[in-house]
Design a protein around this motif. Structure first.
Motif, mmCIF file in Angstrom:
data_model
loop_
_atom_site.group_PDB
_atom_site.id
_atom_site.type_symbol
_atom_site.label_atom_id
_atom_site.label_comp_id
_atom_site.label_asym_id
_atom_site.label_seq_id
_atom_site.Cartn_x
_atom_site.Cartn_y
_atom_site.Cartn_z
ATOM 1 N N GLU A 1 20.294 6.885 -3.864
ATOM 2 C CA GLU A 1 21.738 6.592 -3.882
ATOM 3 C C GLU A 1 22.071 5.792 -5.136
ATOM 4 N N LEU A 2 23.279 5.967 -5.648
ATOM 5 C CA LEU A 2 23.685 5.201 -6.831
ATOM 6 C C LEU A 2 23.695 3.712 -6.494
ATOM 7 N N PRO A 3 23.237 2.893 -7.432
ATOM 8 C CA PRO A 3 23.052 1.465 -7.129
ATOM 9 C C PRO A 3 24.334 0.649 -7.180
ATOM 10 N N GLY A 4 24.274 -0.530 -6.526
ATOM 11 C CA GLY A 4 25.395 -1.500 -6.558
ATOM 12 C C GLY A 4 25.073 -2.605 -7.553
ATOM 13 N N GLY A 5 25.188 -3.866 -7.106
ATOM 14 C CA GLY A 5 24.871 -4.999 -7.992
ATOM 15 C C GLY A 5 26.103 -5.812 -8.324
ATOM 16 N N CYS A 6 25.913 -6.808 -9.198
ATOM 17 C CA CYS A 6 27.003 -7.735 -9.541
ATOM 18 C C CYS A 6 28.157 -7.004 -10.227
ATOM 19 N N PRO A 7 29.409 -7.340 -9.864
ATOM 20 C CA PRO A 7 30.581 -6.689 -10.474
ATOM 21 C C PRO A 7 30.905 -7.302 -11.837
ATOM 22 N N ILE A 8 30.050 -7.028 -12.831
ATOM 23 C CA ILE A 8 30.215 -7.686 -14.133
ATOM 24 C C ILE A 8 30.593 -6.701 -15.230
ATOM 25 N N ASP B 1 0.868 -1.179 0.000
ATOM 26 C CA ASP B 1 0.000 0.000 0.000
ATOM 27 C C ASP B 1 0.905 1.229 0.000
ATOM 28 N N ALA B 2 0.887 1.952 -1.122
ATOM 29 C CA ALA B 2 1.787 3.103 -1.268
ATOM 30 C C ALA B 2 1.020 4.418 -1.163
ATOM 31 N N THR B 3 -0.204 4.362 -0.590
ATOM 32 C CA THR B 3 -1.036 5.574 -0.534
ATOM 33 C C THR B 3 -0.329 6.687 0.235
ATOM 34 N N ASP B 4 0.283 6.312 1.362
ATOM 35 C CA ASP B 4 0.835 7.353 2.245
ATOM 36 C C ASP B 4 2.358 7.363 2.245
ATOM 37 N N VAL B 5 2.946 7.427 1.090
ATOM 38 C CA VAL B 5 4.415 7.508 1.024
ATOM 39 C C VAL B 5 4.868 8.778 1.736
ATOM 40 N N THR B 6 5.899 8.643 2.572
ATOM 41 C CA THR B 6 6.313 9.791 3.388
ATOM 42 C C THR B 6 7.647 10.382 2.938
ATOM 43 N N SER B 7 8.358 9.671 2.053
ATOM 44 C CA SER B 7 9.691 10.157 1.687
ATOM 45 C C SER B 7 9.984 9.865 0.219
ATOM 46 N N ILE B 8 10.771 10.736 -0.389
ATOM 47 C CA ILE B 8 11.236 10.483 -1.758
ATOM 48 C C ILE B 8 12.755 10.255 -1.739
ATOM 49 N N ASN B 9 13.290 10.021 -0.545
ATOM 50 C CA ASN B 9 14.729 9.811 -0.351
ATOM 51 C C ASN B 9 15.033 8.330 -0.178
ATOM 52 N N ALA B 10 15.560 7.683 -1.199
ATOM 53 C CA ALA B 10 15.934 6.261 -1.051
ATOM 54 C C ALA B 10 17.459 6.222 -0.872
ATOM 55 N N CYS B 11 17.879 6.275 0.350
ATOM 56 C CA CYS B 11 19.322 6.406 0.616
ATOM 57 C C CYS B 11 19.729 5.516 1.785
ATOM 58 N N THR B 12 19.494 4.214 1.677
ATOM 59 C CA THR B 12 19.876 3.288 2.749
ATOM 60 C C THR B 12 20.923 2.308 2.205
ATOM 61 N N ASP B 13 21.480 1.503 3.103
ATOM 62 C CA ASP B 13 22.472 0.492 2.677
ATOM 63 C C ASP B 13 21.873 -0.440 1.633
ATOM 64 N N ASP B 14 20.599 -0.770 1.793
ATOM 65 C CA ASP B 14 19.937 -1.668 0.836
ATOM 66 C C ASP B 14 19.948 -1.076 -0.564
ATOM 67 N N VAL B 15 19.732 0.234 -0.660
ATOM 68 C CA VAL B 15 19.705 0.899 -1.971
ATOM 69 C C VAL B 15 21.076 0.773 -2.626
ATOM 70 N N ARG B 16 22.137 0.980 -1.825
ATOM 71 C CA ARG B 16 23.503 0.932 -2.371
ATOM 72 C C ARG B 16 23.912 -0.478 -2.757
ATOM 73 N N LYS B 17 23.292 -1.477 -2.116
ATOM 74 C CA LYS B 17 23.721 -2.870 -2.271
ATOM 75 C C LYS B 17 23.291 -3.483 -3.614
ATOM 76 N N MET B 18 22.151 -3.050 -4.124
ATOM 77 C CA MET B 18 21.577 -3.770 -5.274
ATOM 78 C C MET B 18 21.381 -2.851 -6.476
ATOM 79 N N ARG B 19 21.298 -3.455 -7.642
ATOM 80 C CA ARG B 19 21.191 -2.727 -8.887
ATOM 81 C C ARG B 19 19.798 -2.112 -9.076
ATOM 82 N N ALA B 20 18.794 -2.961 -8.835
ATOM 83 C CA ALA B 20 17.429 -2.584 -9.226
ATOM 84 C C ALA B 20 16.871 -1.439 -8.389
ATOM 85 N N SER B 21 17.587 -1.028 -7.325
ATOM 86 C CA SER B 21 17.079 0.109 -6.545
ATOM 87 C C SER B 21 16.981 1.352 -7.427
ATOM 88 N N TYR B 22 17.686 1.342 -8.590
ATOM 89 C CA TYR B 22 17.590 2.531 -9.455
ATOM 90 C C TYR B 22 16.199 2.690 -10.067
#
Ligand code: EPZ
Length: 419
Positions: free
Chosen positions: A113-120, A76-97
């Motif tokens: 935050e800029l995404p991470g992902g596989c070092p390929i 349920d995304a009705t009450d989104v409170t932030s547009i800041n995705a800046c956690t360790d999880d965001v940095r860890k994976m590619r698809a957070s972009y």
């Protein structure tokens, strides 16, 4: 430390159920934040680490996320409170972009935050940025985060310079709630691109042409929650098909869309394996001799880069010479060094590997250098003489749910050690 321990030499037999597609699910979950009313109930979500990361990111932005059952999430995304995705999880994976496109679409601004992902490979996002800017957004990168803002987004024509799954999906997300019509050309045609478009249409979007070279998006005013089921995972299915052939087994791979597997089925047939397609299954088995083949990765409907690494393992143990050309990622051959530790005969020259088939691989300690390299090591362990230990399996957990349980059910001797 976690590792997988495999005693090789068992012939795989039986059937295996394939999960929902990782690369569809990891785009659909961020896209769910675009529904300003109602709940999205999404079925067939794979139980993998990348999905767990996205659940935490959605919660950090103010969404409510409930697990209805093992593979179904209610968002349920009705009450989104932030547009800041800046956690360790965001940095860890590619698809957070995908949160950039999704938040920009609904809120006209985002900081991710800029995404991470596989070092390929280098993995630039210039085509995503080009698309957002063409729609009217201002894009800056500050302190390692992408910041996008727009007064309004306006539909336009965008021709991508390279065929990119990520850029196609991200710009499609942004254009869905823009004013007017957007035409995306030279887009990716992967099944997961089509799945994301179908999901957005189920929420009320007006997107046509996904799966072809041109996608037309008529902007709509708002999206609402919907019920949706993610397509089966083409790459997980391909991995099991290859494992069946490598062990000279007989495996029926269930819950698949055989059309999505055509390039893999064709290559395995060319090697001499037998493939029988059902409505939603493929049976893969070996009768007679196998031979080496050449494999060149390409965007869909070509041979998927994500299956290149498991396929390389198989080519190590079939008679003759095989040539593998990797045309998508410049650094996707790290698994070749690990295969060499097991006795493979491989010469890597830039983006090409020349593999001379050997009679056997032998077990030793190897590393899962990235997600699909990990799958390649599992297949190597299954066919090797003696015991193989695979380290750094957190890469494998990012994309393959219960990998050891599924192979055990097919007769493999594989277990996980957590120390
Ligand atoms: C997606 O990555 C997949 N990841 C990858 O799967 C997959 O290997 C890849 O598509 C290709 O099929 C997810 O869906 C989360 P791209 P993505 O943008 O979107 C260049 C796996 O194993 N490019 O299609 O990041 C890029 O350098 C993972 O499950 C630009 O030049 O890949 C590459 O050479 C690993 N500029 C090519 O395009 C850009 O702005 C294709 O990349 C974007 C990409």
């Amino acid at each position: 430390m976690k590792k997988l321990v495999i005693s090789g030499g068992k012939v795989l037999k039986g059937s295996v159920e394939i999960n929902g597609a990782k690369n569809a699910a990891v785009a659909i979950l961020p896209a769910a934040i675009m529904a300003s009313e109602g709940k999205c109930v999404i079925e067939n979500i794979p139980d993998i680490e990348d999905v767990h990361c996205l659940e935490r990111i959605l919660k950090s932005l103010g969404c409510s996320v409930n697990k209805i059952c093992n593979n179904t999430l209610e968002i349920d995304a009705t009450d989104v409170t932030s547009i800041n995705a800046c956690t360790d999880d965001v940095r860890k994976m590619r698809a957070s972009y995908y949160f950039i496109g999704a938040l920009l679409s609904r809120f006209k601004k985002a900081r991710v935050e800029l995404p991470g992902g596989c070092p390929i490979g280098v993995r630039p996002i210039d085509q995503h940025i080009k698309g957002f800017e063409a729609l009217g957004a201002k894009v800056t990168i500050e302190h390692g985060a992408v910041i996008v803002e727009a007064e309004h987004l306006y539909g336009t024509n965008i021709f991508f310079d390279v065929v990119s799954v990520g850029a196609t999906i991200n710009v499609m997300l942004a254009a869905t709630l823009a004013e007017g019509t957007t035409i995306l050309e030279n887009v990716a045609k992967e099944p997961h691109v089509v799945d994301v478009a179908n999901f957005l249409n189920s929420m009320g979007a007006d997107i046509k042409g996904a799966g072809t070279d041109v996608i037309r998006i008529k902007g709509v005013k708002k999206l609402v929650g919907c019920d949706y089921s993610v397509i089966p995972d083409q790459i997980e299915a391909g991995t099991f098909m290859i494992a069946a052939v490598a062990t000279k087994g007989d495996v029926t791979i269930k819950n698949v869309i055989p059309k999505h597997l055509e390039s893999i089925s064709a290559k395995l047939s060319e090697m001499g394996a037998k493939i029988e397609e059902g409505d939603d299954s493929v049976r893969v088995y070996v009768e007679g001799d196998l031979r080496g083949v050449n494999v060149k990765t390409a965007p869909y409907p070509g041979f998927p880069t994500d299956v290149q690494q498991p396929m390389s393992t198989l080519l190590c143990i079939v008679p003759g010479r095989s040539i593998v050309s990797e045309s998508i990622w410049e650094n996707r051959f790290k698994h070749m060094d690990e295969l060499k530790k097991m006795g493979a005969n491989i010469k890597v020259e830039g983006r090409t590997s020349i593999i001379e088939g050997v009679e056997k691989l032998t077990g030793t300690q190897v590393i899962a250098t990235d997600l699909r390299a990990g799958a390649a090591m599992v297949i190597a362990g299954l066919v090797a003489k003696g015991q193989t230990e695979i380290l750094e399996i957190e890469h494998i957990d990012r994309g393959y749910p219960n990998i050891e349980d599924k192979f055990t059910a097919l007769g493999a001797d594989i277990y996980r050690v957590e120390e």
